[in-house]
Design a protein around this motif. Structure first.
Motif, PDB file in Angstrom:
ATOM      1  N   VAL A 293      43.662  35.163  43.726  1.00  0.00           N
ATOM      2  CA  VAL A 293      44.958  35.845  43.726  1.00  0.00           C
ATOM      3  C   VAL A 293      44.913  37.055  42.807  1.00  0.00           C
ATOM      4  CG1 VAL A 293      47.429  35.600  43.297  1.00  0.00           C
ATOM      5  CG2 VAL A 293      46.121  33.676  44.237  1.00  0.00           C
ATOM      6  N   ARG A 294      44.262  36.923  41.656  1.00  0.00           N
ATOM      7  CA  ARG A 294      44.132  38.059  40.736  1.00  0.00           C
ATOM      8  C   ARG A 294      43.417  39.226  41.432  1.00  0.00           C
ATOM      9  NH1 ARG A 294      42.144  35.039  35.120  1.00  0.00           N
ATOM     10  NH2 ARG A 294      43.582  33.281  35.271  1.00  0.00           N
ATOM     11  N   ARG A 295      42.353  38.899  42.152  1.00  0.00           N
ATOM     12  CA  ARG A 295      41.600  39.943  42.835  1.00  0.00           C
ATOM     13  C   ARG A 295      42.454  40.615  43.909  1.00  0.00           C
ATOM     14  NH1 ARG A 295      36.182  39.736  41.657  1.00  0.00           N
ATOM     15  NH2 ARG A 295      35.653  40.853  43.565  1.00  0.00           N
ATOM     16  N   ARG A 296      43.347  39.837  44.503  1.00  0.00           N
ATOM     17  CA  ARG A 296      44.250  40.407  45.502  1.00  0.00           C
ATOM     18  C   ARG A 296      45.265  41.335  44.847  1.00  0.00           C
ATOM     19  NH1 ARG A 296      44.470  42.027  50.639  1.00  0.00           N
ATOM     20  NH2 ARG A 296      46.602  41.933  51.460  1.00  0.00           N
ATOM     21  N   ILE A 297      45.780  40.940  43.692  1.00  0.00           N
ATOM     22  CA  ILE A 297      46.758  41.766  42.986  1.00  0.00           C
ATOM     23  C   ILE A 297      46.153  43.111  42.614  1.00  0.00           C
ATOM     24  CG2 ILE A 297      48.085  41.972  40.837  1.00  0.00           C
ATOM     25  CD1 ILE A 297      48.475  38.920  40.927  1.00  0.00           C
ATOM     26  N   PHE A 298      44.897  43.089  42.159  1.00  0.00           N
ATOM     27  CA  PHE A 298      44.227  44.315  41.696  1.00  0.00           C
ATOM     28  C   PHE A 298      43.183  44.781  42.705  1.00  0.00           C
ATOM     29  CE2 PHE A 298      45.602  42.151  37.746  1.00  0.00           C
ATOM     30  CZ  PHE A 298      46.414  43.151  37.220  1.00  0.00           C
ATOM     31  N   ARG A 299      43.505  44.658  43.996  1.00  0.00           N
ATOM     32  CA  ARG A 299      42.530  44.987  45.037  1.00  0.00           C
ATOM     33  C   ARG A 299      42.117  46.462  44.988  1.00  0.00           C
ATOM     34  NH1 ARG A 299      47.438  44.093  47.183  1.00  0.00           N
ATOM     35  NH2 ARG A 299      48.412  45.689  48.513  1.00  0.00           N
ATOM     36  N   GLY A 307      34.303  46.281  45.380  1.00  0.00           N
ATOM     37  CA  GLY A 307      34.965  45.236  46.152  1.00  0.00           C
ATOM     38  C   GLY A 307      34.395  43.848  46.008  1.00  0.00           C
ATOM     39  N   ALA A 308      33.228  43.695  45.355  1.00  0.00           N
ATOM     40  CA  ALA A 308      32.604  42.373  45.289  1.00  0.00           C
ATOM     41  C   ALA A 308      32.252  41.943  43.870  1.00  0.00           C
ATOM     42  CB  ALA A 308      31.335  42.354  46.151  1.00  0.00           C
ATOM     43  N   LEU A 309      32.458  42.809  42.876  1.00  0.00           N
ATOM     44  CA  LEU A 309      32.077  42.486  41.500  1.00  0.00           C
ATOM     45  C   LEU A 309      32.895  41.305  40.986  1.00  0.00           C
ATOM     46  CD1 LEU A 309      30.366  43.402  39.014  1.00  0.00           C
ATOM     47  CD2 LEU A 309      32.365  44.744  38.309  1.00  0.00           C
ATOM     48  N   ASP A 310      32.209  40.220  40.627  1.00  0.00           N
ATOM     49  CA  ASP A 310      32.945  39.055  40.124  1.00  0.00           C
ATOM     50  C   ASP A 310      32.392  38.504  38.817  1.00  0.00           C
ATOM     51  OD1 ASP A 310      30.617  37.816  40.922  1.00  0.00           O
ATOM     52  OD2 ASP A 310      31.531  36.637  42.517  1.00  0.00           O
ATOM     53  N   LEU A 311      31.268  39.044  38.318  1.00  0.00           N
ATOM     54  CA  LEU A 311      30.691  38.539  37.073  1.00  0.00           C
ATOM     55  C   LEU A 311      30.054  39.678  36.288  1.00  0.00           C
ATOM     56  CD1 LEU A 311      29.860  36.226  35.166  1.00  0.00           C
ATOM     57  CD2 LEU A 311      27.816  35.911  36.575  1.00  0.00           C
ATOM     58  N   ILE A 312      30.416  39.767  35.021  1.00  0.00           N
ATOM     59  CA  ILE A 312      29.798  40.715  34.094  1.00  0.00           C
ATOM     60  C   ILE A 312      29.258  39.931  32.918  1.00  0.00           C
ATOM     61  CG2 ILE A 312      30.215  42.625  32.494  1.00  0.00           C
ATOM     62  CD1 ILE A 312      32.367  43.637  34.413  1.00  0.00           C
ATOM     63  N   ILE A 313      28.018  40.186  32.566  1.00  0.00           N
ATOM     64  CA  ILE A 313      27.435  39.558  31.382  1.00  0.00           C
ATOM     65  C   ILE A 313      27.397  40.613  30.291  1.00  0.00           C
ATOM     66  CG2 ILE A 313      25.373  38.499  30.395  1.00  0.00           C
ATOM     67  CD1 ILE A 313      24.789  37.324  33.135  1.00  0.00           C
ATOM     68  N   TRP A 327      39.694  41.723  31.467  1.00  0.00           N
ATOM     69  CA  TRP A 327      38.814  41.673  32.634  1.00  0.00           C
ATOM     70  C   TRP A 327      39.013  40.383  33.423  1.00  0.00           C
ATOM     71  CZ3 TRP A 327      36.271  45.368  35.045  1.00  0.00           C
ATOM     72  CH2 TRP A 327      36.024  46.554  34.359  1.00  0.00           C
ATOM     73  N   LYS A 328      39.224  39.305  32.721  1.00  0.00           N
ATOM     74  CA  LYS A 328      39.463  38.040  33.410  1.00  0.00           C
ATOM     75  C   LYS A 328      40.757  38.095  34.209  1.00  0.00           C
ATOM     76  CE  LYS A 328      39.441  33.030  32.694  1.00  0.00           C
ATOM     77  NZ  LYS A 328      39.343  31.932  31.695  1.00  0.00           N
ATOM     78  N   ALA A 329      41.791  38.765  33.644  1.00  0.00           N
ATOM     79  CA  ALA A 329      43.051  38.920  34.366  1.00  0.00           C
ATOM     80  C   ALA A 329      42.858  39.746  35.634  1.00  0.00           C
ATOM     81  CB  ALA A 329      44.102  39.561  33.460  1.00  0.00           C
ATOM     82  N   LEU A 330      41.904  40.686  35.618  1.00  0.00           N
ATOM     83  CA  LEU A 330      41.612  41.476  36.816  1.00  0.00           C
ATOM     84  C   LEU A 330      40.916  40.659  37.895  1.00  0.00           C
ATOM     85  CD1 LEU A 330      40.303  44.936  35.520  1.00  0.00           C
ATOM     86  CD2 LEU A 330      42.529  44.404  36.482  1.00  0.00           C
ATOM     87  N   GLY A 331      40.383  39.500  37.512  1.00  0.00           N
ATOM     88  CA  GLY A 331      39.658  38.681  38.472  1.00  0.00           C
ATOM     89  C   GLY A 331      38.154  38.804  38.350  1.00  0.00           C
ATOM     90  N   VAL A 332      37.677  39.292  37.205  1.00  0.00           N
ATOM     91  CA  VAL A 332      36.244  39.417  36.941  1.00  0.00           C
ATOM     92  C   VAL A 332      35.899  38.555  35.728  1.00  0.00           C
ATOM     93  CG1 VAL A 332      34.337  40.974  36.358  1.00  0.00           C
ATOM     94  CG2 VAL A 332      36.188  41.765  37.844  1.00  0.00           C
ATOM     95  N   THR A 333      35.018  37.591  35.915  1.00  0.00           N
ATOM     96  CA  THR A 333      34.599  36.741  34.808  1.00  0.00           C
ATOM     97  C   THR A 333      33.616  37.496  33.929  1.00  0.00           C
ATOM     98  OG1 THR A 333      34.865  34.743  36.135  1.00  0.00           O
ATOM     99  CG2 THR A 333      33.457  34.584  34.185  1.00  0.00           C
ATOM    100  N   VAL A 334      33.862  37.470  32.628  1.00  0.00           N
ATOM    101  CA  VAL A 334      32.952  38.087  31.666  1.00  0.00           C
ATOM    102  C   VAL A 334      32.365  36.986  30.789  1.00  0.00           C
ATOM    103  CG1 VAL A 334      32.683  39.736  29.783  1.00  0.00           C
ATOM    104  CG2 VAL A 334      34.279  40.230  31.652  1.00  0.00           C
TER     105      VAL A 334
END
Length: 834
Positions: A293-299, A307-313, A327-334
């Motif tokens: 849902v987060r990714r949809r909000i900030f599409r 469009g596919a970034l879901d993990l940042i180390i 970043w987590k709120a945007l839908g990207v796990t850090v």
């Protein structure tokens, strides 16, 4: 705390075992990618094993033996990886150098290691450095190794050195961290138990492979998972974002500073659009809903990130909890971890299931961590270096009772998570005996919007040490007020007693973006620290990675810089039409500027090109090409129309004979079909002659002027998946589009004569044929339409059937570096000979 087990250690082996096992397991899966020319070149796991073996063989043929040292000094690329693994397989010790290394640093490293050879790129900023040893071009590495046999087997031991990583410092005497097969392999095993990765991961490599964070997290671990890694041709933001979209990148390794820059860029755009209220509301809502849902909000934001970034180390420096939460709120796990070059580099990390931003994570399996009496973090395990290259005194200082002294201060909480409080050497000890951790004060300063960045150091003041802030501000006149507000938020012993406004756009940094506090302190102590001063020459903005037009022409032509004068024409620089395409592609990749070929000709000068790059009015957007012909609905409709309309017409007009169809099953992946252009219905004839497995994913290059007619513009993609291809004018845009078609797994049919000659004879092939064959790195299948009898009328022989034989030749593959003209002649000869 996790404890090593013999079962874990038994799985490590050597890096040679590691590469060989991956080649057997993942075989033809793409491992490394880079956009060279107009399409992405792919190195499969099997090709990585084969070609690294050829590099090892080349080193052996040069006389290098186990234990010899070789420098690797070039940008991230598949060739860099081949050179590294080639050294590994030859038993040669790699000495990686960062592209941004100072000349004195490079000379010192070379003197310390006494290399027997060096891998160098054309873009390596070597200045006047000469190593006095054989140099191997990274850019031409595959060509250099093309005839090499498999390497002679080398007996390895887990304790053998793989590489020596030199860490830069301010003393002029860099330390060479020795890393063994056991060090690296054990860290791969332990780290993969925290973040296992998956074959569907697509990583974009940005940080330098000459540092362990990227080498472990951005190379060895993704390969372990069967993922693929893309190397950018430029670090310009426009090119990076374009690459992220093209490759649908899912994973990146970044330092927190870059993460912060990305986030600030997003927030500036929000502010520019006047949507701060919506942004705050969306961030609040997003924190309470699931990731999808987060990714949809900030599409829209995700669209800019590919469009596919879901993990940042994140690594290299502490990540602020606030930034991680955004970043987590945007839908990207850090995820963040903690490490050191001496630890290969992983010490602690977080799991995907339980990421936290208030700590450095838990110790990796097999790695022991404890806190010394003075608060220093101590580490031991199979990943820890045996010491420093030819520096026994430094090695002895770095260890106590078998434990590596990290130099960092830290503590564990009740859940076993490590919390770091700063570098031991950076800790400020006041005359009162109280300790001040600069990171705590810096974090408070950086929360203020007016502060671009801040560094806190201990400035000697007679018999005491002053907590001193060095600030980069939007408005330097606000420094006094900012310090006053921050002091209200700090404990009395933490309060800032003096401050300096830094004149440059950024602080001096290491290659992993850590601030060189020693240089900052040296700079401010040379000024009057009692007032707000601006440090002198050391406070310069960081250089960008972009090079100028002249440097790019030098790279494309190979000419000395002195010969590329502003008034020289492109023709006088030996840049023909294909050379001009290569130059303009390099300008777009490096500078993020699109220049239309229609504006550039043989008599265009270097100064003209520079003016076009500088002038926004001379630049246009890359033309768009229709892609709906490859959509599922169109494929279904096209298949039905071909069977019910196109093929019956072909059958009524010609009696077909097909030979060589078995050659179509001899190749994998997309191919380039090159046919003579001799009949009005040749598209339909060739499609009818092909088996369904070949024509189901086939695109046909058609002259761009045919799409000027609206009816033709719709019927060509619908009936034959034709796409516009320009032979002049917008050649580069057409090449980019053709490259995307090949990258998507579609074969392409071309007519290299460039025009229809009913009944022949066959005309000479256009020179661009070789560019497509070599630059596209695809097999070419020659196709010849032989007319045994013309029908009547010739355009559509329905009154009397004609007889045509379609002959498919054996696939032709060109080695990298093959001259385009030579490739064109080879294809033309093959078609004519059928």
């Amino acid at each position: 705390m996790a404890v090593s087990t013999s079962a874990q250690l038994a799985q490590t082996g050597t890096l040679t075992d590691f590469i060989e096992d991956l080649a057997a397991k993942y075989d033809s899966r793409p491992a490394l990618l880079m956009k060279l020319g107009f399409r992405y070149q792919r190195w499969s796991y099997a090709r990585l094993w084969e070609q690294s073996g050829r590099v090892a063989s080349l080193l052996q043929q040069m006389g290098l033996a186990r234990g010899d040292r070789v420098l690797i000094w070039g940008p991230n690329s598949p060739q860099w990886v081949l050179a590294f693994f080639g050294c590994v397989r030859a038993g040669v010790i790699a000495v990686p150098l960062d592209m941004r290394s100072a000349e004195d640093f490079v000379r010192t490293v070379a003197a310390k290691t006494d290399p027997k050879a060096a891998f160098i790129s054309r873009v390596t900023p070597r200045g006047d450095i000469e190593f006095g040893v054989p140099e191997l071009s990274l850019d031409d590495l595959e060509v250099l190794c093309i005839d090499q046999p498999p390497p002679e087997p080398v007996e390895f031991d887990e304790t053998d050195l793989v590489e020596i990583m030199f860490t830069s410092g301010t003393t002029g005497d860099p330390k060479g961290v020795m890393l063994t097969h056991r060090n690296l392999a054990s860290n791969v095993v332990s780290a993969s138990q925290f973040v296992s990765g998956k074959p569907s991961d697509r990583l974009l490599s940005i940080l330098p492979l000459s540092h362990m964070f990227e080498q472990m997290g951005g190379l060895l671990l993704p390969l372990q998972a069967g993922a693929n890694i893309t190397y950018a041709t430029s670090y310009q933001p426009s090119v990076l974002f374009k690459t992220m979209k093209e490759r649908k990148v899912t994973l990146m390794l970044l330092v927190p500073q870059i993460l912060d820059l990305f986030m600030k860029g997003i927030e500036r755009e929000v502010s520019r659009q006047g949507k701060e209220g919506f942004w705050r509301l969306a961030m609040t809502v997003a924190a309470r809903v699931p990731m999808p849902v987060r990714r949809r909000i900030f599409r829209k934001v995700h669209g800019q990130l590919g469009g596919a970034l879901d993990l940042i180390i994140a690594g290299g420096a502490p990540l602020s909890p606030e930034l991680g939460a955004k970043w987590k709120a945007l839908g990207v796990t850090v995820l963040q971890g903690y490490g050191a070059t001496e630890a290969s580099p992983g010490i602690t990390f977080h799991t995907l299931e339980n990421p936290r931003y208030d700590s450095a994570g838990r110790p990796l399996p097999g790695v022991d961590v404890k806190i010394a009496d003075d608060g220093e973090v101590l580490v031991r395990g199979p990943n820890i270096t045996p010491g420093y290259w030819e520096a026994p005194d430094r090695t002895a200082e770095a260890f106590v009772d078998g434990w590596y002294r990290t130099g960092d201060q830290g503590s564990f909480d009740e859940d076993g998570y490590l919390h770091l409080s700063g570098r031991k050497k950076d800790m400020i000890v006041l005359s009162s005996g109280q300790n001040v951790y600069p990171e705590d004060v810096e974090a408070t300063l950086n929360k203020h919007a007016e502060v671009v960045d801040a560094v806190v150091v201990g400035l000697p003041r007679e018999s005491d040490v002053e907590v001193h802030a060095v600030l980069i501000l939007e408005d330097p006149l606000q420094a006094q007020q900012i310090v006053a507000r921050v002091n209200d938020q700090l404990a009395s012993h933490q309060r800032i007693r003096g401050h300096t406004v830094w004149a440059g756009e950024d602080f001096p940094r290491t290659h992993t973006m850590k601030v060189k506090k020693g240089l900052v302190l040296d700079s401010i102590t040379q000024n009057d620290a009692e007032t707000e001063t601006a440090p002198a020459s050391s406070a310069q903005p960081r250089q960008t990675s972009a090079r100028g037009v002249t440097a790019l022409i030098v790279e494309v032509t190979g000419l000395p810089p002195a010969q590329v004068a502003p008034d020289r024409s492109l023709e006088s620089l030996d840049l023909d039409s294909l050379g001009r395409v290569a130059l303009l592609s390099a300008i777009e990749a490096e500078l993020g500027v699109y220049v239309d070929e229609a504006l550039v000709g043989p008599h265009t000068t270097v100064r003209n090109i520079e003016d076009m790059v500088a002038s926004s009015s001379a630049n246009g957007a890359m033309p768009r090409f229709p892609s709906w012909g490859m959509s599922l609905w169109c494929r279904l409709v096209r298949g039905a129309l071909q069977r019910t309309m196109v093929f019956p017409i072909v059958f009524s007009a010609y009696r077909l004979k097909v030979t060589g169809a078995e050659n179509l099953s001899a190749v994998e992946g997309p191919v380039l079909f090159a046919a003579n252009h001799t009949l009005h219905l040749d598209n339909g004839i060739i499609l009818r002659a092909m088996p369904f497995s070949s024509r189901r994913r086939l695109a046909i290059a058609a002259s761009d002027h045919m799409f000027a007619n609206r009816i033709q513009g719709l019927s060509i993609p619908l009936l034959g998946n034709g796409f516009p291809f320009s032979k002049e004018g917008n050649v580069r845009a057409s090449l980019e589009n053709l490259g995307r078609i090949l990258d998507n797994g579609w074969s392409v049919l071309i007519y290299p004569e460039g025009e229809l000659t009913v009944g022949g004879p066959m005309k000479p092939f256009l020179s661009g044929t070789g560019l497509l064959a070599v630059g596209g790195q695809v097999s070419v299948i020659p196709v010849h339409l032989r007319i045994d009898r013309f029908g009547k009328p010739s355009y559509l022989p329905l009154l009397r059937r004609g007889r045509v034989e379609v002959r498919f030749g054996e696939p032709i593959t060109f080695a990298p570096g093959t001259a385009y003209d030579e490739a064109t002649r080879t294809v033309e000869t093959a078609v004519a000979a059928l």
